[in-house]
Design a protein around this motif. Structure first.
Motif, mmCIF file in Angstrom:
data_model
loop_
_atom_site.group_PDB
_atom_site.id
_atom_site.type_symbol
_atom_site.label_atom_id
_atom_site.label_comp_id
_atom_site.label_asym_id
_atom_site.label_seq_id
_atom_site.Cartn_x
_atom_site.Cartn_y
_atom_site.Cartn_z
ATOM 1 N N THR A 102 0.817 -1.225 0.000
ATOM 2 C CA THR A 102 0.000 0.000 0.000
ATOM 3 C C THR A 102 0.843 1.264 0.000
ATOM 4 O OG1 THR A 102 -0.133 -0.106 2.420
ATOM 5 C CG2 THR A 102 -1.915 -1.157 1.171
ATOM 6 N N THR A 103 2.010 1.200 -0.581
ATOM 7 C CA THR A 103 2.907 2.353 -0.581
ATOM 8 C C THR A 103 2.572 3.316 -1.713
ATOM 9 O OG1 THR A 103 4.510 1.252 -2.010
ATOM 10 C CG2 THR A 103 4.768 0.949 0.367
ATOM 11 N N ARG A 104 3.032 4.551 -1.546
ATOM 12 C CA ARG A 104 2.869 5.538 -2.619
ATOM 13 C C ARG A 104 3.644 5.124 -3.857
ATOM 14 N NH1 ARG A 104 3.391 11.435 0.460
ATOM 15 N NH2 ARG A 104 1.477 11.251 1.713
ATOM 16 N N ASN A 105 4.731 4.423 -3.647
ATOM 17 C CA ASN A 105 5.524 3.967 -4.783
ATOM 18 C C ASN A 105 4.697 3.069 -5.699
ATOM 19 O OD1 ASN A 105 7.924 3.605 -6.348
ATOM 20 N ND2 ASN A 105 8.294 1.663 -5.316
ATOM 21 N N ARG A 106 3.855 2.223 -5.098
ATOM 22 C CA ARG A 106 3.023 1.337 -5.909
ATOM 23 C C ARG A 106 2.014 2.145 -6.723
ATOM 24 N NH1 ARG A 106 3.731 -3.718 -7.679
ATOM 25 N NH2 ARG A 106 4.667 -4.136 -5.653
ATOM 26 N N VAL A 107 1.470 3.205 -6.149
ATOM 27 C CA VAL A 107 0.550 4.076 -6.881
ATOM 28 C C VAL A 107 1.291 4.757 -8.035
ATOM 29 C CG1 VAL A 107 -0.935 6.109 -6.716
ATOM 30 C CG2 VAL A 107 -0.888 4.436 -4.847
ATOM 31 N N ARG A 108 2.501 5.233 -7.739
ATOM 32 C CA ARG A 108 3.294 5.930 -8.752
ATOM 33 C C ARG A 108 3.618 5.001 -9.925
ATOM 34 N NH1 ARG A 108 6.587 8.019 -5.457
ATOM 35 N NH2 ARG A 108 8.303 6.544 -5.505
ATOM 36 N N ARG A 109 3.855 3.732 -9.633
ATOM 37 C CA ARG A 109 4.196 2.791 -10.696
ATOM 38 C C ARG A 109 3.067 2.698 -11.725
ATOM 39 N NH1 ARG A 109 6.633 -2.370 -7.256
ATOM 40 N NH2 ARG A 109 7.800 -1.120 -5.768
ATOM 41 N N PHE A 110 1.817 2.674 -11.251
ATOM 42 C CA PHE A 110 0.714 2.537 -12.199
ATOM 43 C C PHE A 110 0.552 3.803 -13.029
ATOM 44 C CE2 PHE A 110 -3.757 2.275 -13.545
ATOM 45 C CZ PHE A 110 -3.733 1.024 -14.134
ATOM 46 N N GLY A 111 0.719 4.963 -12.400
ATOM 47 C CA GLY A 111 0.646 6.207 -13.157
ATOM 48 C C GLY A 111 1.733 6.286 -14.210
ATOM 49 N N GLN A 112 2.959 5.879 -13.846
ATOM 50 C CA GLN A 112 4.046 5.866 -14.831
ATOM 51 C C GLN A 112 3.751 4.879 -15.954
ATOM 52 O OE1 GLN A 112 7.264 5.051 -12.021
ATOM 53 N NE2 GLN A 112 8.131 7.076 -12.424
ATOM 54 N N ALA A 113 3.149 3.743 -15.609
ATOM 55 C CA ALA A 113 2.823 2.735 -16.617
ATOM 56 C C ALA A 113 1.792 3.261 -17.610
ATOM 57 C CB ALA A 113 2.316 1.463 -15.948
ATOM 58 N N CYS A 114 0.832 4.043 -17.121
ATOM 59 C CA CYS A 114 -0.162 4.627 -18.033
ATOM 60 C C CYS A 114 0.516 5.566 -19.025
ATOM 61 C CB CYS A 114 -1.232 5.377 -17.236
ATOM 62 S SG CYS A 114 -2.374 4.306 -16.326
ATOM 63 N N VAL A 115 1.446 6.378 -18.523
ATOM 64 C CA VAL A 115 2.179 7.285 -19.407
ATOM 65 C C VAL A 115 2.993 6.488 -20.417
ATOM 66 C CG1 VAL A 115 3.928 9.094 -19.531
ATOM 67 C CG2 VAL A 115 2.245 9.121 -17.673
ATOM 68 N N LEU A 116 3.691 5.476 -19.947
ATOM 69 C CA LEU A 116 4.516 4.653 -20.831
ATOM 70 C C LEU A 116 3.651 3.976 -21.900
ATOM 71 C CD1 LEU A 116 7.152 3.211 -21.611
ATOM 72 C CD2 LEU A 116 6.713 1.560 -19.776
ATOM 73 N N ALA A 117 2.558 3.357 -21.476
ATOM 74 C CA ALA A 117 1.721 2.612 -22.413
ATOM 75 C C ALA A 117 1.128 3.504 -23.491
ATOM 76 C CB ALA A 117 0.606 1.892 -21.654
ATOM 77 N N THR A 118 0.783 4.728 -23.135
ATOM 78 C CA THR A 118 0.129 5.620 -24.105
ATOM 79 C C THR A 118 1.112 6.426 -24.933
ATOM 80 O OG1 THR A 118 -0.134 7.300 -22.365
ATOM 81 C CG2 THR A 118 -1.978 5.799 -22.753
#
Length: 414
Positions: A102-118
Motif C-alpha cells: 500500500t505504498t505511494r511507490n506502488r501508486v506511482r508505478r501505475f501512473g508511470q505505466a499509463c504514461v509509458l503505455a500511451t
C-alpha cells in the motif's frame, strides 16, 4: 537508427555512473542491431557521465518521477490508457498488488505505466526492464495494457529485497515475463526455483568489454616495505562493507605504510568519515566521490591492492558479481574481497585473489598477507586477468541476450 524502435527499455534512471554495466549492455545491443528507446523512471542525479553514455544513439524519455510533477501529462495518459485493450486487466493486476503493497511507490508505478503505455511509439513490439522490482512493475503494467510481451534483467538488490509473492507472479503468474536474464549463477538458482520453468531464466554474465580498457600496465614487483596503495570503488551503502574495511585498516600493523582511496558516492559518507576520524585514520584516506570511468581506470592503474569487502545488509540486500572486480583484474590489480553472493564465481580464493569473511580481523589478515607477499599478489592478479579473458568477456552474453530479445519481439502478437 530507425525512428520507430521495436523495443522499449525501462530503467530506474539514466544515466547513472553506478550502473555502467547497463550502459555497456545497451551500447552492445545497439551494435548487434536492436532498435530501442530508453524510458527512465527518474532524472539523472550524477554530475558526470560515462563515455559509454555518449555512444548510445537511442532516444531517452523521462516518465514523471512523481505524478504530481506532471499532472496534465498523467491525467491525459490515464484517460487514454482506459481505451487500451488490456487496461482492465492491468488495473485489476495493479489493484491486487496494491492490496499487498500500500505504498505511494506502488501508486506511482501505475501512473508511470499509463504514461509509458500511451506514449510508446507505433511499432513497439516488446518491453525489457532493468531490475525486477520497480522498473519491471511499470513495464509489466504497461505491457498488459498494450497487449505486448515483456522481459527483464535482474541483478542484486531487486532479487533479494523484493517480496516473494511479487517475484513469483512476475516469473510465473498471469501476465508474467516471457523471459528473465540475470548476471550470476547465485541469482539464477533462486529465480529458477520461483519461476517453475528453469528455461525462463537465462544466466548472462555482464562480462567486460575489454576494448573499453587499456592494456594492463607493466607492474614492477612492489617491495614489501614500500607504501601500500589500497583502492575501493563502490557506493557508500551497507552492503559494500566499508565500515568493516575501516575497522580492518585500524588493525594493520604499524610497519605497513598504507593509504586508502575510495571512489563512489552514497549516504554513508558522513558516518564512515566519522568512524575513520575516531580511529585516527582520516589522514590516510582519500574520499574522491563519484568519478567517471577514465578516472576510475587511472586510479586502478596506480593501486597496489583492490579491496571490496561486500556483505549482506540487514534488509537482505547484497552484491551480485560487481563489475569493478573484473575491471580491477583487467588492470592487473590484486584483489581482496569476500565470499558473498556471486563473488566466488569469479574469484577463487587463493588463486585469483583472497576472499575474507565478514570479520574485520580476517580482512586485515588478507591485506597484510598480500602486503608482505608482493610476488604472490602479482601471481593472483595475473591469474584473475587470465580468467577474465577466458570466461568473463562481454560478447557471449550479449549474443545470447540479443537472440532472446529478437525472439520476443519477432513473435506474432496474439
Amino acid at each position: 537508427m530507425s525512428l520507430t524502435p521495436t523495443l522499449a527499455v525501462v530503467v530506474k534512471g539514466w544515466p547513472r555512473l553506478s550502473e555502467t554495466f547497463i550502459a555497456q549492455e545497451l551500447v552492445a545491443l545497439e551494435q548487434a542491431g536492436l532498435q530501442f528507446d530508453i524510458w527512465s523512471l527518474r532524472h539523472p542525479t550524477d554530475t558526470k557521465r560515462h563515455p559509454l553514455h555518449d555512444r548510445l544513439r537511442a532516444r531517452v524519455h523521462y516518465l514523471p518521477e512523481y505524478l504530481f510533477d506532471a499532472p496534465e501529462r498523467v491525467t491525459r495518459a490515464r484517460t487514454a490508457a482506459r481505451a487500451l485493450p488490456g487496461y482492465g486487466a492491468a488495473y485489476a493486476l495493479w489493484r491486487d498488488d496494491l492490496r499487498r503493497d500500500t505504498t505511494r511507490n506502488r501508486v506511482r508505478r501505475f501512473g508511470q505505466a499509463c504514461v509509458l503505455a500511451t506514449e510508446l511509439p507505433p511499432g513497439t513490439r516488446g518491453l525489457y526492464s532493468h531490475f525486477l522490482h520497480t522498473p519491471s512493475s511499470v513495464a509489466r503494467y504497461a505491457a498488459v495494457m498494450r497487449g505486448l510481451p515483456w522481459s527483464f534483467a535482474a541483478h542484486a538488490k531487486d532479487i533479494w529485497t523484493s517480496p516473494e509473492w511479487e517475484k513469483r507472479e512476475k516469473l510465473a503468474g498471469p501476465y508474467s515475463a516471457q523471459f528473465g536474464a540475470t548476471c550470476t549463477a547465485y541469482g539464477a538458482r533462486h529465480l529458477r526455483e520461483l519461476a517453475g520453468d528453469p528455461a525462463k531464466i537465462d544466466l548472462i554474465y555482464h562480462g567486460l568489454d575489454l576494448s573499453r580498457f587499456p592494456d594492463a600496465p607493466a607492474r614492477p614487483l612492489r617491495r614489501p616495505g614500500d607504501p601500500l596503495r589500497l583502492l575501493s570503488v563502490g557506493r557508500l551503502v551497507e552492503k559494500k562493507g566499508f565500515d568493516r574495511l575501516i575497522a580492518a585498516l585500524a588493525l594493520l600493523p604499524a610497519g605497513i605504510d598504507w593509504r586508502w582511496t575510495h571512489i563512489g558516492g552514497g549516504d554513508l559518507l558522513g558516518p564512515l568519515q566519522a568512524q575513520a576520524q575516531a580511529a585516527g585514520l582520516a589522514a590516510r584516506i582519500d574520499w574522491r566521490g563519484a568519478c567517471d570511468q577514465p578516472e576510475v581506470i587511472a586510479a586502478m592503474r596506480a593501486a597496489d591492492l583492490f579491496v571490496l569487502p561486500s556483505r549482506i545488509a540487514a534488509d537482505g540486500d547484497r552484491d551480485g558479481l560487481p563489475n569493478v572486480l573484473m575491471e580491477a583484474a583487467s588492470q592487473l590489480v590484486p584483489i581482496i574481497s569476500t565470499a558473498v553472493a556471486a563473488i566466488p564465481e569469479f574469484i577463487v580464493s587463493g588463486t585469483h585473489g583472497l576472499l575474507a569473511g565478514d570479520d574485520p580481523t580476517e580482512l586485515a589478515e588478507a591485506i597484510e598477507t598480500l602486503a608482505r607477499n608482493p610476488a604472490r599478489a602479482q601471481a593472483m592478479a595475473e591469474a584473475a586477468r587470465k580468467r577474465l579473458i577466458a570466461e568473463f568477456t562481454m560478447q557471449p552474453g550479449i549474443d545470447r541476450l540479443a537472440a532472446r530479445l529478437r525472439q520476443m519481439i519477432d513473435a506474432p502478437t496474439p
